[in-house]
Design an enzyme around this catalytic site. Sequence first.
Site, short mmCIF file in Angstrom:
data_model
loop_
_atom_site.label_atom_id
_atom_site.label_comp_id
_atom_site.label_asym_id
_atom_site.label_seq_id
_atom_site.Cartn_x
_atom_site.Cartn_y
_atom_site.Cartn_z
N ASN A 100 0.43 -1.52 0.11
CA ASN A 100 -0.06 -0.65 -0.33
C ASN A 100 1.55 1.22 0.22
O ASN A 100 2.14 1.38 0.67
CB ASN A 100 -0.81 -0.42 0.85
CG ASN A 100 -0.55 -0.01 2.27
OD1 ASN A 100 1.04 -0.81 2.41
ND2 ASN A 100 -1.00 0.78 3.87
N GLU A 102 0.47 5.29 0.25
CA GLU A 102 -0.74 6.28 1.20
C GLU A 102 0.64 7.96 0.69
O GLU A 102 1.45 7.98 1.06
CB GLU A 102 -0.77 6.53 2.44
CG GLU A 102 -1.09 5.08 2.60
CD GLU A 102 -1.30 5.21 3.91
OE1 GLU A 102 -2.06 4.20 5.01
OE2 GLU A 102 -1.04 5.72 5.57
N HIS A 113 -3.64 0.74 -2.63
CA HIS A 113 -4.11 -0.37 -1.68
C HIS A 113 -2.70 -1.62 -2.08
O HIS A 113 -2.36 -1.45 -3.97
CB HIS A 113 -5.41 -1.27 -1.85
CG HIS A 113 -6.68 -0.28 -1.77
ND1 HIS A 113 -7.09 -0.42 -0.45
CD2 HIS A 113 -7.26 1.10 -2.11
CE1 HIS A 113 -8.04 0.76 -0.27
NE2 HIS A 113 -7.68 1.48 -1.37
N GLU A 115 -3.06 -4.53 -3.13
CA GLU A 115 -3.53 -5.50 -3.81
C GLU A 115 -3.69 -5.21 -4.84
O GLU A 115 -2.56 -5.53 -6.59
CB GLU A 115 -5.15 -5.52 -3.95
CG GLU A 115 -5.95 -7.32 -2.51
CD GLU A 115 -5.71 -6.47 -0.78
OE1 GLU A 115 -6.04 -6.41 -0.34
OE2 GLU A 115 -5.38 -4.96 -0.95
N CYS A 140 -10.19 -5.55 2.24
CA CYS A 140 -11.62 -4.38 1.46
C CYS A 140 -12.04 -4.32 0.07
O CYS A 140 -11.79 -5.18 -0.30
CB CYS A 140 -10.64 -2.69 2.03
SG CYS A 140 -9.74 -2.14 0.84
N CYS A 143 -10.62 -3.77 -2.36
CA CYS A 143 -10.28 -4.06 -2.95
C CYS A 143 -10.61 -5.15 -3.74
O CYS A 143 -10.08 -5.72 -5.35
CB CYS A 143 -8.66 -4.65 -2.71
SG CYS A 143 -7.76 -3.82 -1.73
#
Length: 308
Positions: A100, A102, A113, A115, A140, A143
């Site tokens: 991930n 950010e 993300h 994935e 989540c 994803c």
Amino acid sequence: MASATFTVQEDTALTNSHITLNVAQTASLRSQLKSQRGILNTNNIEQLCKEFNVSVDSLLQGLVPLASEFSVAPVSHFHVGAIVKAIDEQQQVNFYFGANVEFDHQALSLVVHAEQSAINNAWLNGAKKILKIAISDAPCGYCRQFMNELADAKEFDILLPSQHFKLAELLPHSFGPTDLGNEFSLFNPKPQFAVFDDEQIEETFAGFALNAYVPYSQNFSAVKVSTFDNGDFYGSYAENAAYSPSLSPLQSALSQFFLAGLSFDKETVKGITLLETKGHENQAGVSKAVLSGFTDLPELKVISAALK
């Protein structure tokens, strides 16, 4: 405004229920992954399986904590790793790492993300069929929706630390490409025969744009991040039937950049260029928003070119 940076714990060993790496082995693998931009090829995988006396899938899951170390998470401080096991056009099995990413002081909707990162890594680097994806934490809903755009969505296995799933188990009654009348999917896009009507666009850069998966906006788009000492990093636009989980070309490129273990700063980055399809542009605004979270970077160059 502080920029997100990549850091790893160089003095730690990696332990997982499937394999255990000592400090030297962990450091060696980190270095190898950085140099290979987050990919282990068939020969690498076979060598590691012999070294640790494990199966390919045990190795796949065992290396997920190492994937998590490539995470850039200044907001959540929650580090997620994912590895895609996929077949390339030579029918060779490779591991494609992801983590991930950010962006500090930016909308949370702009994050990448893990994935997405791993799937993007496989897609950009020529994978043709996904067999499995191993993840450090349950995916989540965002994803799950992103994975639902894949050609192999109904087939590949999702491996979590203690359970395995098919996507249909995690996303029942799903909404996908066919609901919007799109018979194609990520890894199985509509053939593209057009070229950009601008001979000055670098061939490789144009190729990443033309290979974008954009059935909903038709904005064949890519980003090129040039560095002083580490070559170029490219990203392609990957859309999703639910729209929001689409991966922008800048997110795609930055995910690749961080998998190489680099810091996104003025000492490393030489230039950033966005290429879009004239008449369908939609990426300049979000690209500038992401880049505004970093200081002293080169100004984003935007090229808009028509297809012919």
